[in-house]
Structure formats: C-alpha cells, structure tokens
Design a protein around this motif. Structure first.
Motif, mmCIF file in Angstrom:
data_model
loop_
_atom_site.group_PDB
_atom_site.id
_atom_site.type_symbol
_atom_site.label_atom_id
_atom_site.label_comp_id
_atom_site.label_asym_id
_atom_site.label_seq_id
_atom_site.Cartn_x
_atom_site.Cartn_y
_atom_site.Cartn_z
ATOM 1 N N PRO A 173 -33.405 8.483 96.778
ATOM 2 C CA PRO A 173 -32.211 8.634 96.556
ATOM 3 C C PRO A 173 -32.099 9.247 95.278
ATOM 4 C CG PRO A 173 -32.682 6.302 96.539
ATOM 5 C CD PRO A 173 -33.836 7.086 96.819
ATOM 6 N N ILE A 174 -30.934 10.125 95.026
ATOM 7 C CA ILE A 174 -30.402 10.595 93.766
ATOM 8 C C ILE A 174 -28.996 10.210 93.617
ATOM 9 C CG2 ILE A 174 -30.167 12.654 92.322
ATOM 10 C CD1 ILE A 174 -32.532 13.588 93.731
ATOM 11 N N THR A 175 -28.576 9.445 92.539
ATOM 12 C CA THR A 175 -27.329 9.060 91.970
ATOM 13 C C THR A 175 -26.989 9.693 90.627
ATOM 14 O OG1 THR A 175 -27.222 7.245 93.645
ATOM 15 C CG2 THR A 175 -25.532 7.186 92.189
ATOM 16 N N VAL A 176 -26.072 10.374 90.405
ATOM 17 C CA VAL A 176 -25.887 11.048 89.077
ATOM 18 C C VAL A 176 -24.548 10.791 88.749
ATOM 19 C CG1 VAL A 176 -25.924 12.958 87.341
ATOM 20 C CG2 VAL A 176 -27.729 12.594 89.500
ATOM 21 N N PRO A 177 -24.012 9.872 87.755
ATOM 22 C CA PRO A 177 -22.560 9.857 87.373
ATOM 23 C C PRO A 177 -22.040 11.184 87.041
ATOM 24 C CG PRO A 177 -23.775 8.340 86.134
ATOM 25 C CD PRO A 177 -25.100 9.314 86.824
#
Length: 545
Positions: A512-516
C-alpha cells in the motif's frame, strides 16, 4: 529486473517487510478527523485485471511462400468458436529478396556513421532455445544435423534475438545462456559433437527384446520381457517429457516470442508399441496389443503442447534419424522373423510426438530427410515473416484451455498458429515472469525500478539478514486522492537463487502507498522506497523483483 547479492552458501528463505513511508516524505500523515473518516477500501479502489493474448500467425500461399502486406482487417480471430476483437496488430516482414539481413556489428549510439537501431517491441523479440536431446539421439545423426544448424544460426540470429543452447542427459543442462552471438552457440555445438548419445544403447536394447520374442516358446515367456522393456522405456520417456515441461515453464515468463528447436531421433508416443506388434505377429493374438496402452504417453504430450501454448512457446522439431532404413531390409541387421511392418510402426511411433508438438503450437516438424538445411530455411522464414494478433479475452485467469482459430479473408491462403492456450491467473503470470528474470537475467524494467542492497546482518546458525530496498518511481504509479493524502496499491513478487542452482519459491506481498497531499510533488520526483529482508546463508545469490 535482477541484481546480485554477495554472500556465501545456499539460499534459505525470503522475508518481506514494507517501508511505511516514501523515501521522499518522512513526515507524519495528517490524522483522520471526525468529519472526514477514511473511506472503505472498495469505495475508491477497483481491481481491473487486463489479459492480452498474442497469437503468432504464419500465412503462406499454395506454394508455401510467405504472404506479406496483410492488415488487421484481413484477419478474423475466434476463441472457443466466438469472434473476438483484435486490439493489437504487428507484422514482421522478411528483408527484400527474402534474404537474411547482414550481421554488421552494432555501433554504439551516437557513433558517427551509426545507423539508428531498429526498434523491436519487447513483446515481439525472439527467444530461441536450441534443445539437443542427447539421451534420445545417436551421435552420428546429431552431428550430421549440426552443420546445417550452425548455418541456420549464423544467418538468422538478429541483434535483438536471444539464443540459448541446452542439452538433455536425463535432465537438461544449460550449455550457453541467452545470447545474440551465434559464435558462442557454434563453439558449444562443436564441443557437443565429441560427446556420446544414448540412442546407440536404445538400439541394442530393442534388438535384444525382438530377438527374445523370436526365440520365445510361449506367450507368457515373451510377455515378461516385453513388459519389462516397455516399462523401462516408459520411465525414461517420463523423465524426457518432464525435462521439456520444465524448460517450457522456465522460458514461459520471458516477454516476447519463444521458440524451442528440439533435436532428437524421435520420442515414442507409446513406449514399446513396436515390440507388442512383434509379439502379435508371432503369436497372432490381437489382445496382446491392448497391453501397450499401459505405456501410452499421448496425454502427457498433449499436456506439454498445452503448456507451451499457454507460455507462448512454439515447437520446431527435428528428427535427426532422417531417412531410416528398415531393419528387415538391412543386410547387416536382417534376422529370421524380421518384419517391415513392425519397423514401420516403430518409425511412425517415434515421429508422432514430433508432429503433434509442432502442429499444436503452430511450428514445423522436420522429418524424413537427411539434409535438414532446406527445412530450416522454412523455419527461418517463420521467424522473419509473421503476424502477431492480440486480443483481450472476456475471462481472466480461469485456468481453462481455450481454443483459438484464425481465418484470413482472402481465399487460397494457408494459416498456421497455436491451437489454443490455458488462461493463467495474474499470480501465475507474475510468478513466471519473476522466475524467468531470476533464471535468465534482466528481462525488462518498464517501471524503472531501482534495487539497493544493505549490509548483511549475521544471525544464529551462520545465516544473514540482507536488507534490500526497492525504489519505485511514483510517476509510473496510479495514485487516487483520498482526503488529505494520495493512495495507491502495488503487489511485489520476489524470488532468489544461489550459486548452486537452489531456488526459492516466488513470494508475493501487498504494497500500500499513502502520500500526504502536501508531499505529492516531492514524492513523485524522488520515488517511494519499499524495504524487504532476505534471510540467506553465506554465498552468491541472485534476486529478482
């Protein structure tokens, strides 16, 4: 992609762990608020698995000459009897005059006078495996074929083609890995000419059992020896088929076209069938022929052809035995009770699988000739003149075998192609590709991934934990806005091997990738880091991602 890790000893296992934040952004993400809850995963993610089936089609006229100049509109493709829409079309035409292009050395890009390199799409590059079956061939027959085989390779291996040479002696051995230099293959062929072949022993064993039948005084007395002979032959045949299946599976994950040029003196479709006919001829009891059904390998050859079709591998088979002399007609080998009918059945039995594998996969079988040169030129025309038709099937990864039929709208033309394929799941396709990268080197890196190894950390028992970071360019990844962050999802497939040939199973992990949102531009410039740890023993290892 593939890189090398340097330790010493066999591989033990692989352990995966993901880095929680992109390498470019180490700040904490914005916390969730009451008025902006996290949406359920299915609310904004949808999995779309797109499968593309490529079918190589060889079109000839009534004289057998390649037909060029056709377009996508000239073809109709049917899967399981239903027409499908052709979405991808590629045509490869031979050089002018149907002569091989000269093999001028490639100059580095930018060199004065260097012509622009002709680009071949990755999914159309050729991987050719030359498979010499030393276990099922006589050295004289094999070496006679080699002269023509060297000519074929010298004239027809292009700069974008890759050729590998393997031999089989109860298991296959890689003699030369994939290369664009036919000189390396030729040198190995000269070396193989000095080696023995098991075919001479097979001749001796067959003569002995036929003589035993002639001298037998009862059916039961002869049947014991016949069953023993057929059982031993069948056991050897299973090893041969399994090795071919392993070879096909190994190259199946490579991108592009795959062709397997198989050279032997033939393989029995029914092990020992001819000696059962000899037994029948002496005792005139047709029920004896039913015993040969216990050694029928037809289904195994069908499975091999289906595996090849599912892996986009075309078989070109050569019967190195050439024009055979019947034992009954040979002065030096004639004997009382010798039967031309039994010998004819023997030859037909050996050639049937060669024909079956070639026809089912859209290739060619070269049989009944002492000079394979002209027929190899027909193979060369296949490699230089074909049409590739691609379509997306309605099903994805259902595991079933689907029949393919290709028609040409123009009348009087002949069409060859593989007769179907088994639909692999996404995990199978990715696993095959990962294993192919591990075995044969870097097979493509369309995402532009980077791979960095950290310092190995000793563990108990002489093992090491090896940190690895996979660098992923985010400009190649679809990210979906979700509140104050952008999110995406990838799957990582990993495999490793050691210097002794030991392989780890392909392992899979979700990423999973989460970028602000505030860091999105920086993250796209610098990429995302994914950390994993390999548990290994000391030694040299290959790692494929």
């Amino acid at each position: 992609m593939r890189r090398l890790a340097t330790l010493r000893g066999p591989i033990l296992a692989i352990a995966l762990a993901s880095a929680p934040w992109p390498a470019a952004a180490q700040e904490e993400p914005a916390p969730e608020t009451a008025h902006q809850p996290a949406a359920p995963e299915r609310a904004f993610f949808d999995v779309v698995d797109v499968s593309l089936v490529n079918v190589e089609v060889y079109v000839t006229d009534r004289k057998g000459d390649p037909v060029t100049g056709l377009t996508q509109d000239d073809f109709v493709v049917l899967e399981d009897g239903r027409e499908v829409t052709i979405t991808n079309f590629y045509a490869e035409e031979p050089p002018a005059g149907d002569q091989p292009a000269p093999r001028a050395p490639a100059l580095p890009p930018g060199t004065p006078g260097a012509a622009p390199a002709e680009e071949v799409p990755e999914d159309q590059r050729l991987f050719l495996v030359v498979y010499i079956d030393n276990f099922n061939i006589r050295p004289f027959n094999r070496n006679r074929v080699f002269r023509r085989l060297r000519e074929f390779l010298n004239e027809n291996v292009g700069r974008h083609d890759k050729v590998m040479l393997v031999t089989y002696e109860r298991s296959f051995h890689e003699r030369v890995s994939f290369t664009s230099d036919p000189g390396l293959i030729n040198a190995a062929l000269y070396e193989i000419e000095t080696e023995s072949g098991h075919g001479v022993h097979a001749d001796s064993e067959r003569r002995d059992v036929l003589h035993w039948i002639e001298e037998s005084e009862s059916v039961s007395h002869a049947m014991v020896r016949v069953r023993q002979y057929a059982g031993s032959l069948f056991n050897d045949l299973m090893f041969t088929i399994d090795a071919l299946k392993e070879m096909v599976s190994n190259v199946g994950g490579l991108p592009g076209r795959k062709a397997l040029l198989y050279v032997s003196d033939g393989l029995p479709q029914v092990a020992g069938e001819d000696v059962y006919y000899a037994l029948h001829e002496k005792y005139r009891d047709s029920s004896m022929l039913l015993g040969s059904r216990d050694y029928d390998a037809s289904r195994r050859f069908q499975e091999l052809a289906a595996l090849a079709n599912g892996s986009r591998v075309t078989f070109y088979t050569i019967d190195a035995g050439g024009l055979r002399t019947l034992t009954a007609a040979s002065v030096e080998q004639t004997r009382a009770g010798a039967s031309s009918y039994v010998d004819s059945q023997h030859i037909h039995n050996l050639q049937a699988p060669l024909l079956q594998l070639a026809e089912a996969t859209g290739g060619r079988a070269i049989i009944n000739t002492n000079d394979v040169g002209p027929a190899l030129q027909e193979v060369a025309r296949d490699l230089r003149s074909y049409y590739s038709l691609g379509y997306s099937p309605a099903h994805v990864g259902d595991g079933r075998y689907h029949r393919i039929e290709v028609r040409v709208k123009q009348k009087g033309l002949r069409v060859r192609h593989r007769d179907g394929y088994r639909d692999k799941s996404l995990q199978q396709r990715m696993g095959d590709g990962t294993m192919a990268a591990l075995l044969f080197g870097e097979t493509g890196n369309p995402l532009g991934l980077g791979l960095d190894f950290g310092r190995p950390m000793p563990r108990d028992g002489g093992n090491f934990l090896v940190p690895v970071q996979v660098r992923i360019p985010l400009d190649q990844v679809v990210l979906v806005p979700q509140g104050e962050s952008w999110e995406g999802r990838l799957r990582v497939f990993v495999a490793a091997s050691d210097e002794e040939g030991g392989l780890s199973p392909v392992q899979e992990a979700a990423l999973p990738i989460t970028v602000p949102a505030a860091d999105l531009d920086i993250a796209r410039q610098q990429g995302w880091g994914y950390d994993l740890t390999l548990l290994m023993r000391r030694g040299y290892h290959r790692v494929a991602i």
